[in-house]
Scaffold this motif. Structure first.
Motif, mmCIF file in Angstrom:
data_model
loop_
_atom_site.group_PDB
_atom_site.id
_atom_site.type_symbol
_atom_site.label_atom_id
_atom_site.label_comp_id
_atom_site.label_asym_id
_atom_site.label_seq_id
_atom_site.Cartn_x
_atom_site.Cartn_y
_atom_site.Cartn_z
ATOM 1 N N TYR A 143 -72.059 33.269 -15.356
ATOM 2 C CA TYR A 143 -72.393 34.149 -16.475
ATOM 3 C C TYR A 143 -72.108 35.632 -16.200
ATOM 4 O O TYR A 143 -71.493 36.301 -17.052
ATOM 5 C CB TYR A 143 -73.854 33.959 -16.876
ATOM 6 N N PRO A 144 -72.514 36.198 -15.062
ATOM 7 C CA PRO A 144 -72.212 37.626 -14.846
ATOM 8 C C PRO A 144 -70.720 37.930 -14.889
ATOM 9 O O PRO A 144 -70.312 38.985 -15.393
ATOM 10 C CB PRO A 144 -72.808 37.897 -13.461
ATOM 11 N N LEU A 145 -69.900 37.021 -14.384
ATOM 12 C CA LEU A 145 -68.455 37.241 -14.409
ATOM 13 C C LEU A 145 -67.932 37.184 -15.841
ATOM 14 O O LEU A 145 -67.088 38.004 -16.235
ATOM 15 C CB LEU A 145 -67.756 36.199 -13.541
ATOM 16 N N ALA A 179 -68.622 42.730 -7.945
ATOM 17 C CA ALA A 179 -70.017 42.277 -7.808
ATOM 18 C C ALA A 179 -70.219 40.924 -8.480
ATOM 19 O O ALA A 179 -70.902 40.039 -7.946
ATOM 20 C CB ALA A 179 -70.958 43.318 -8.412
ATOM 21 N N ALA A 180 -69.614 40.739 -9.660
ATOM 22 C CA ALA A 180 -69.759 39.475 -10.386
ATOM 23 C C ALA A 180 -69.072 38.333 -9.640
ATOM 24 O O ALA A 180 -69.588 37.203 -9.607
ATOM 25 C CB ALA A 180 -69.185 39.612 -11.791
ATOM 26 N N LEU A 181 -67.926 38.604 -9.040
ATOM 27 C CA LEU A 181 -67.245 37.573 -8.261
ATOM 28 C C LEU A 181 -68.066 37.165 -7.042
ATOM 29 O O LEU A 181 -68.104 35.983 -6.679
ATOM 30 C CB LEU A 181 -65.863 38.076 -7.827
ATOM 31 N N TYR A 240 -67.304 34.096 -4.752
ATOM 32 C CA TYR A 240 -65.914 34.401 -4.413
ATOM 33 C C TYR A 240 -65.857 35.802 -3.802
ATOM 34 O O TYR A 240 -65.813 36.801 -4.515
ATOM 35 C CB TYR A 240 -65.030 34.335 -5.658
ATOM 36 N N PRO A 241 -65.851 35.926 -2.474
ATOM 37 C CA PRO A 241 -65.789 37.240 -1.821
ATOM 38 C C PRO A 241 -64.507 37.976 -2.187
ATOM 39 O O PRO A 241 -63.439 37.367 -2.354
ATOM 40 C CB PRO A 241 -65.824 36.899 -0.327
ATOM 41 N N VAL A 250 -61.579 31.395 -11.445
ATOM 42 C CA VAL A 250 -62.549 30.612 -10.670
ATOM 43 C C VAL A 250 -62.498 29.158 -11.157
ATOM 44 O O VAL A 250 -63.485 28.621 -11.658
ATOM 45 C CB VAL A 250 -63.966 31.201 -10.778
ATOM 46 N N PRO A 251 -61.368 28.496 -11.020
ATOM 47 C CA PRO A 251 -61.216 27.154 -11.582
ATOM 48 C C PRO A 251 -62.212 26.143 -11.027
ATOM 49 O O PRO A 251 -62.700 25.276 -11.769
ATOM 50 C CB PRO A 251 -59.778 26.776 -11.219
ATOM 51 N N GLU A 252 -62.522 26.248 -9.743
ATOM 52 C CA GLU A 252 -63.443 25.293 -9.137
ATOM 53 C C GLU A 252 -64.814 25.346 -9.800
ATOM 54 O O GLU A 252 -65.461 24.310 -10.010
ATOM 55 C CB GLU A 252 -63.582 25.569 -7.631
#
Length: 318
Positions: free
Chosen positions: A251-253, A302-304, A309-310, A224-226
């Motif tokens: 945080y969740p990811l 779920a974290a994504l 991020y779908p 998730v660079p952005e």
């Protein structure tokens, strides 16, 4: 104007993965695509290749060299490439460092051998780093190991000795504990104000930016660079409300990748994330690590989603 290594090191650098085919060989086309995509994101100033996320402990020297060559070929000309040096034997680490420098790495990050977790003499640490130093001329970086990794984390006296060597110019502080991070930061700043300290515990990026940091080399930035860039930009601007909002999405990811039991599963989970996002065809990792389980995939998906991020769970059945 030519920018120095430390100027170029500031900000966000993605610690990339190495895609594998089902037969466990490196998928060079997928690696090139991964490198190209991540390095093209605005705000990604460089890459860390052959790090822990890049499975450096299971790659041959020839494969590590090839990873650097591909990174050099498929990233922008001004993209800073740092290569990890990870070997149990100091003589082999020195040989590896020289070869990765020759392959095009701008700098080298020296990892402590995993065997040090069981204990070691301070002189071992010094000699290991000196062997790498004497075999190269590129800027060198230290790695601050997690406080939970046995005896791998350097004591203040050892860290002081290493920092005072002028060939070493920065540290990726992966202590993964904010008190240890701040203690190391204060020690280093007192010795060498020019020495760059990168806050690199993915779960604690916000905290390290508040305490003080020159940037980060993190594997979340390969997925998730952005979002990681947005966190850094908000922190640099002193917009802590925005930084906290981005942290809540990240945080969740970070927990799903790095903290959830069992430990040591980050690379498999990072690859699973990229497959869920449609950026990898295979999430193969080399043995002894298996690919992500169905439970891990569900948690990561779920974290994504929380991060914005779908994902697509089709084709992920184990």
């Amino acid at each position: 104007m030519i920018r120095s290594f430390l100027d170029r090191l500031r900000g966000i650098h993605a610690a990339t993965i190495v895609p594998m085919k089902p037969d466990f060989s490196i998928d060079e086309d997928a690696l090139a695509a991964h490198i190209s995509r991540v390095a093209a994101v605005p705000g990604i100033n460089g890459l860390l290749v052959n790090g822990h996320a890049g499975e450096n402990f299971v790659l041959s020297l020839a494969e590590k060299r090839r990873v650097v060559e591909i990174a050099r070929e498929h990233s922008p000309e001004d993209c800073l490439i740092v290569a990890g040096v990870n070997h149990e034997a100091s003589l082999e680490a020195a040989r590896e460092a020289a070869m990765l420098q020759q392959a095009g790495a701008d700098g080298l990050l020296v990892f402590p051998p995993n065997s040090w977790a069981l204990g070691h003499a301070d002189a071992c640490v010094i000699e290991h780093h000196e062997r790498v130093r004497d075999a190269t001329h590129a800027p060198l970086m230290l790695y601050g190991a997690p406080v939970g990794a046995g005896a791998m984390a350097y004591s203040p006296s050892v860290l002081r000795h290493l920092v005072m060597d002028p060939r070493f110019v920065a540290i990726k502080d992966g202590s993964w504990e904010v008190a240890a991070y701040e203690e190391n930061l204060r020690l280093i700043r007192g010795l060498r104000p020019d020495f760059s300290v990168l806050g690199s515990g993915d779960e604690h990026l916000l905290t390290s930016y508040i305490i003080g940091s020159a940037g980060s080399q993190v594997s979340l930035a390969a997925v998730v660079p952005e979002l990681v860039v947005a966190l850094w930009n908000a922190a640099e601007a002193g917009d802590w409300t925005e930084a906290r909002a981005v942290h809540e999405r990240l945080y969740p990811l970070s927990v799903a990748v790095y903290r959830d039991a069992p430990g040591g599963r980050a690379t498999a989970r990072l690859k699973a994330c990229l497959k869920l996002l449609g950026r990898l065809s295979h999430d193969t990792v080399r043995p002894p690590q298996p690919s992500a389980t169905a439970e891990e995939l569900s948690t990561l998906s779920a974290a994504l989603h929380i991060a914005g991020y779908p994902t697509d769970m089709r084709g992920t059945e184990q």
